[in-house]
Each structure stands twice: as structure tokens, then as C-alpha cells.
Design an enzyme around this catalytic site. Structure first.
Site, PDB file in Angstrom:
ATOM      1  N   LYS A  15       5.105  10.360   3.901  1.00 39.03           N
ATOM      2  CA  LYS A  15       5.064  11.568   4.751  1.00 39.03           C
ATOM      3  C   LYS A  15       4.872  11.226   6.223  1.00 39.03           C
ATOM      4  O   LYS A  15       5.224  12.021   7.088  1.00 39.03           O
ATOM      5  CB  LYS A  15       3.929  12.496   4.288  1.00 39.03           C
ATOM      6  CG  LYS A  15       4.041  12.944   2.827  1.00 39.03           C
ATOM      7  CD  LYS A  15       5.043  14.064   2.638  1.00 39.03           C
ATOM      8  CE  LYS A  15       5.102  14.507   1.184  1.00 39.03           C
ATOM      9  NZ  LYS A  15       6.042  15.610   0.970  1.00 39.03           N
ATOM     10  N   LYS A  74       9.302  12.735  10.341  1.00 37.16           N
ATOM     11  CA  LYS A  74       9.704  11.695   9.367  1.00 37.16           C
ATOM     12  C   LYS A  74      11.022  11.080   9.826  1.00 37.16           C
ATOM     13  O   LYS A  74      11.211   9.861   9.804  1.00 37.16           O
ATOM     14  CB  LYS A  74       9.875  12.310   7.972  1.00 37.16           C
ATOM     15  CG  LYS A  74       8.576  12.787   7.366  1.00 37.16           C
ATOM     16  CD  LYS A  74       8.837  13.641   6.134  1.00 37.16           C
ATOM     17  CE  LYS A  74       7.601  14.436   5.774  1.00 37.16           C
ATOM     18  NZ  LYS A  74       7.884  15.708   5.124  1.00 37.16           N
ATOM     19  N   GLU A 165      15.500  17.066   1.375  1.00 44.48           N
ATOM     20  CA  GLU A 165      16.450  18.178   1.206  1.00 44.48           C
ATOM     21  C   GLU A 165      16.151  19.284   2.205  1.00 44.48           C
ATOM     22  O   GLU A 165      16.948  20.215   2.333  1.00 44.48           O
ATOM     23  CB  GLU A 165      16.340  18.761  -0.208  1.00 44.48           C
ATOM     24  CG  GLU A 165      17.198  18.062  -1.236  1.00 44.48           C
ATOM     25  CD  GLU A 165      17.093  18.690  -2.608  1.00 44.48           C
ATOM     26  OE1 GLU A 165      16.124  19.433  -2.877  1.00 44.48           O
ATOM     27  OE2 GLU A 165      17.970  18.410  -3.434  1.00 44.48           O
TER      28      GLU A 165
HETATM   29  C1  LIG Z   1      16.093  15.438  -3.670  1.00 44.61           C
HETATM   30  C2  LIG Z   1      14.707  15.431  -3.088  1.00 44.61           C
HETATM   31  C3  LIG Z   1      14.430  16.174  -1.954  1.00 44.61           C
HETATM   32  C4  LIG Z   1      13.177  16.134  -1.368  1.00 44.61           C
HETATM   33  N1  LIG Z   1      12.950  16.781  -0.183  1.00 44.61           N
HETATM   34  C5  LIG Z   1      11.780  16.579   0.478  1.00 44.61           C
HETATM   35  C6  LIG Z   1      11.586  17.075   1.789  1.00 44.61           C
HETATM   36  O1  LIG Z   1      12.447  17.745   2.366  1.00 44.61           O
HETATM   37  N2  LIG Z   1      10.416  16.789   2.421  1.00 44.61           N
HETATM   38  C7  LIG Z   1       9.429  16.045   1.822  1.00 44.61           C
HETATM   39  O2  LIG Z   1       8.390  15.803   2.455  1.00 44.61           O
HETATM   40  N3  LIG Z   1       9.576  15.591   0.555  1.00 44.61           N
HETATM   41  C8  LIG Z   1      10.721  15.813  -0.125  1.00 44.61           C
HETATM   42  N4  LIG Z   1      10.898  15.309  -1.395  1.00 44.61           N
HETATM   43  C9  LIG Z   1       9.805  14.549  -2.026  1.00 44.61           C
HETATM   44  C10 LIG Z   1       9.290  15.176  -3.334  1.00 44.61           C
HETATM   45  O3  LIG Z   1       8.413  16.210  -3.053  1.00 44.61           O
HETATM   46  C11 LIG Z   1       8.626  14.045  -4.154  1.00 44.61           C
HETATM   47  O4  LIG Z   1       9.614  13.145  -4.546  1.00 44.61           O
HETATM   48  C12 LIG Z   1       7.897  14.557  -5.388  1.00 44.61           C
HETATM   49  O5  LIG Z   1       6.806  15.365  -5.041  1.00 44.61           O
HETATM   50  C13 LIG Z   1       7.408  13.393  -6.240  1.00 44.61           C
HETATM   51  O6  LIG Z   1       6.523  12.566  -5.526  1.00 44.61           O
HETATM   52  P1  LIG Z   1       6.797  11.038  -5.248  1.00 44.61           P
HETATM   53  O7  LIG Z   1       8.188  10.916  -4.641  1.00 44.61           O
HETATM   54  O8  LIG Z   1       5.742  10.640  -4.259  1.00 44.61           O
HETATM   55  O9  LIG Z   1       6.699  10.293  -6.531  1.00 44.61           O
HETATM   56  C14 LIG Z   1      12.148  15.367  -1.989  1.00 44.61           C
HETATM   57  C15 LIG Z   1      12.435  14.632  -3.143  1.00 44.61           C
HETATM   58  C16 LIG Z   1      13.701  14.643  -3.676  1.00 44.61           C
HETATM   59  C17 LIG Z   1      13.990  13.782  -4.875  1.00 44.61           C
END
Ligand SMILES: Cc1cc2nc3c(=O)[nH]c(=O)nc-3n(C[C@H](O)[C@H](O)[C@H](O)COP(=O)(O)O)c2cc1C
Length: 217
Positions: A15, A74, A165
């Protein structure tokens, strides 16, 4: 044996990036190869990747996060930002390009083998374009496979990442001139190294249990 689960668990959504830490050119090349060698349905490879390594490039991408301000830092502080795009159309010309690449790469023993592959690819492409009318979604599925490869691969390389996303795809298409090139921004991946104060680095991972997500038959 490589403990692949360790790398799946080690990776987490960063983050807060440390803007002073940069990914080496060699590792960027490895990440590019991971995207390139990703699998796709009928080897359709309906993607394009825009890599921003400069502040100017990252600022362009950040313009698409006006309504998603939590994602702006980010993008600006990551070492590199990758925009994963899908193609807007799969044309006959593109299908030919794929076939000729496979020919060059030595995939066909004879003309019959080549035509079988062409037929199978035309069948699946036609199914999504003309019958299911879900070609954009079908192409995006392939792009997300590349995202998955990159997430795990980055962890193996000790690179932190944040899939994103939360951005305005229409705006990013406009800013990067993607529509004219026949591409559409699908998902963004910020890559780099986390800052000391990244709260998410310290949180435990949370996932539904295997009892919930698997059935055995
Ligand atoms: C396709 C996708 C889009 C995501 N979009 C965002 C986003 O816009 N901002 C963000 O801070 N995290 C984003 N995430 C992170 C997810 O919240 C995170 O992958 C999920 O909570 C699982 O946690 P981890 O990746 O730490 O294991 C995204 C994850 C994926 C796979």
C-alpha cells in the site's frame, strides 16, 4: 524443491512504496518475460503491456486515479508501473500474425498441422465474437492470467507489488492513446519496494479455509 506456497504467502498488496528504491533492469526484463510467456486460450495472447519507468510515465497513469485518490501515491512512488491492456478486436490479420509466429517458432511439422491450429483458434475466437458476444471479457480473462504470473513471479524476485483496478479505464485509454492503438486498459500493476511505514506489510494474510473453497469428488 522450491517452496512455491511460501512465495504465494509472502506476496501481499503493498500500500505504501518507497520511491527511492528501484527495480534493476535485469529483474524488469524477467518480469517482461513472465508476462510474455503467460498462457492464454488458443495462444491468443490478446494483450499489450505499457511499462512506465519514468516519473513522467507514472504521472500520466496517475491521471486516471483522480476518483481513486487512494491509489495515486502507489502509482507515483512505485519503481515501475505496468498497464495491462486487452486488445479491442481480434482481426483476421492478427490471427495470421499469431500463426506466422508459431510457424517461425517451429510449432508445425507440415501445412496440415498449421491449418488445424488455425481452425481451432478461429473456432474459439468465433465462438466468443459471434455467438457468446463476450470477446472483451474473454480477452480480459487472458490478461488476468498474465497478472497472476506477474504477482507470483514478483514475489519470487523479492519485488513488492500492488494490483490496481481502482482507476478510470476510459481516462487511461485516452491519456495513453490506447484506443487508437487497438488496446484497452484492463488492470494496472505497481511494482517496487515497500516503505517502512507500509501498514499492510505487517498484517497477517486472510483467506477462506480450504474446507470452504474446495470440494473433493
Ligand atoms: C484485480 C485486483 C485489483 C485490485 N485493486 C486494488 C486497488 O485498486 N487498490 C488496492 O489498494 N488494492 C487492490 N487490490 C488488492 C486486493 O485488495 C488484495 O489483493 C486482497 O485484499 C488480498 O490481499 P493480498 O494481495 O495482500 O494477499 C486488487 C487486487 C486484485 C487482484
Amino acid at each position: 524443491m522450491i517452496d512455491v506456497v511460501h512465495y504465494a504467502k509472502k506476496r501481499y498488496t503493498t500500500k505504501v512504496f518507497d520511491p527511492s528504491k528501484k527495480i534493476s533492469d535485469e529483474q524488469i526484463q524477467q518480469l517482461k518475460s513472465l508476462a510474455q510467456y503467460s498462457a492464454s486460450s488458443v495462444n491468443s495472447q490478446p494483450w499489450h503491456f505499457v511499462l512506465a519507468a519514468t516519473d513522467e510515465g507514472k504521472q500520466l497513469i496517475a491521471q486516471a486515479t483522480e476518483e481513486f485518490a487512494f491509489n495515486t501515491p502507489k502509482i507515483l512512488n512505485a519503481s515501475h508501473v505496468l498497464v495491462l491492456c486487452r486488445k479491442t478486436d481480434i482481426t483476421d490479420e492478427y490471427l495470421n500474425q499469431l500463426l506466422e509466429q508459431e510457424q517461425q517458432d517451429g510449432r508445425f511439422d507440415d501445412e496440415q498441422g498449421k491449418q488445424m491450429v488455425a481452425g481451432a483458434r478461429a473456432f474459439f475466437t468465433g465462438l466468443h465474437v459471434n455467438e457468446l458476444h463476450d470477446a472483451p471479457a474473454w480477452m480480459e480473462k487472458q490478461v488476468y492470467l498474465a497478472l497472476g504470473n506477474l504477482l507470483l513471479g514478483a514475489s519470487l524476485l523479492d519485488i513488492d507489488s500492488c494490483p490496481i483496478e481502482g482507476f478510470d479505464a476510459a481516462k487511461l485509454n485516452q491519456v495513453l492513446g490506447l484506443t487508437e492503438q487497438g488496446y484497452s486498459a484492463t488492470v494496472v500493476l505497481a511494482l517496487g519496494y515497500h516503505a517502512e511505514d507500509d501498514f499492510n506489510a505487517k498484517l497477517p494474510k486472510s483467506r477462506l479455509s480450504q474446507e470452504v473453497i474446495f470440494s473433493e469428488i
